[in-house]
Design an enzyme around this catalytic site. Structure first.
Site, PDB file in Angstrom:
ATOM      1  N   LYS A  13      42.795  46.829  -4.080  1.00 44.74           N
ATOM      2  CA  LYS A  13      42.527  48.257  -4.202  1.00 44.74           C
ATOM      3  C   LYS A  13      42.070  48.832  -2.866  1.00 44.74           C
ATOM      4  O   LYS A  13      41.584  48.105  -1.989  1.00 44.74           O
ATOM      5  CB  LYS A  13      41.485  48.523  -5.295  1.00 44.74           C
ATOM      6  N   LYS A  18      41.384  44.784   2.239  1.00 47.58           N
ATOM      7  CA  LYS A  18      42.710  44.165   2.188  1.00 47.58           C
ATOM      8  C   LYS A  18      43.368  44.105   3.562  1.00 47.58           C
ATOM      9  O   LYS A  18      43.860  43.051   3.979  1.00 47.58           O
ATOM     10  CB  LYS A  18      43.566  44.952   1.193  1.00 47.58           C
ATOM     11  N   LYS A  44      48.604  55.212   4.126  1.00 42.40           N
ATOM     12  CA  LYS A  44      47.689  55.559   5.220  1.00 42.40           C
ATOM     13  C   LYS A  44      48.202  55.040   6.572  1.00 42.40           C
ATOM     14  O   LYS A  44      47.761  55.490   7.620  1.00 42.40           O
ATOM     15  CB  LYS A  44      46.291  54.999   4.960  1.00 42.40           C
ATOM     16  N   ASP A 130      46.005  49.590  -5.957  1.00 38.70           N
ATOM     17  CA  ASP A 130      45.369  50.421  -6.987  1.00 38.70           C
ATOM     18  C   ASP A 130      46.330  50.657  -8.153  1.00 38.70           C
ATOM     19  O   ASP A 130      45.934  50.718  -9.306  1.00 38.70           O
ATOM     20  CB  ASP A 130      44.946  51.774  -6.399  1.00 38.70           C
TER      21      ASP A 130
END
Length: 281
Positions: A13, A18, A44, A130
């Site tokens: 998530k 990560k 992102k 997510d």
């Protein structure tokens, strides 16, 4: 006989560490002598920053918006120790599917046989976990990644996201989808955190690949735009990342996990909550 390319996907998530974990694994594998590509699959587009001194690189989707024809080498940039860095990118804000960048990038690299040309040992996909749907499910659904690992802390929402990933892996396991290698337990400092993760992996029939503590060394390294492997190679944290990379390198057999149903997961979490309240009294 050509060497076998190992493709792995690391899910987790947002905000769980990560990309930090993935970049340190890439750096550790590269310093062990492997040719590595890190493939950022988060809209992102910041997966590879710490492999390139904090610099952002043009994404596949951004470059496609500027060019009618794209060669894969237009979006491949080298970083620390020769690691090849790619960012799939996302759509313009408010428009389109965030997973489209992964689909487009994977198709492009397949068509142009880039992995074979670069003679890679590893391609590591850093994927937002997510939601395991659409483009984000591509490395699992299409069986592109041979092994899937998930980064999770002992916090409920991180465990919830990991359990959802397990459901996706379970769903596609009968049609050639990728299987689960294990859980990378992140931010494990308190004894109860380790106990929660250990219980979760036991219930879902998987394993912990490594326990990674929260460390100020990681923060210091990232403020310099570097991985811990590059900025603090002799630190305890770097040794942990190298051990994790070794375990992933030696990992050969992944399996279908046994995810919990939502009601079962909530009941499990509530029991742990009661135990932690009792400990604090």
């Amino acid at each position: 006989m050509p060497k076998k390319l190992k493709q792995i996907a690391i899910y987790g998530k947002g905000g769980i560490g990560k990309s930090t974990t993935t970049s340190n694994i890439s750096a550790a594998l590269s310093t062990a002598g492997y040719k590595v590509m890190q493939f950022g699959c988060d809209p992102k587009s910041d997966s590879t920053n710490t492999l390139r001194g904090g610099e952002y690189i043009p994404t596949v989707l951004d470059t496609l918006r500027e060019k009618t024809k794209l060669h894969a080498h237009d979006v491949i940039f080298q970083g620390f120790n020769g690691i090849y860095c790619v960012e799939a990118g996302g759509p313009a804000p408010g428009v389109g599917c965030a997973g489209r960048g992964i689909i487009t990038a994977v198709q492009l690299f397949k068509q142009q046989r880039v992995f074979e040309e670069l003679d890679l040992d590893y391609v590591i996909y850093d994927v937002l976990g997510d939601v395991v749907c659409g483009g984000f499910a591509v490395p699992v659904r299409e069986g592109i990644a041979e092994h899937v690992f998930t980064v999770s802390s002992a916090d409920f929402m991180a465990v919830y996201a990991a359990n959802n990933l397990f459901k996706g892996i379970h769903k596609y396991s009968n049609s050639g989808g990728a299987l689960l290698g294990g859980v990378i337990a992140n931010s494990i400092n308190a004894p109860y955190s380790k106990a929660i993760i250990d219980d979760f992996v036991a219930r879902t029939k998987t394993q912990v690949m490594e326990y990674v503590p929260r460390s100020v060394t990681v923060t210091q390294s990232e403020l310099q735009g570097k991985t811990t492997i590059e900025a603090a190679p002799d630190s305890q944290q770097a040794r942990i990342y190298r051990e994790l990379a070794r375990k992933i390198d030696e990992h050969e057999v992944s399996r279908v996990p046994a995810p919990m149903e939502v009601s079962e997961l909530r009941e499990w979490a509530a029991k742990w909550g009661e135990q932690l309240v009792a400990l604090s009294v």
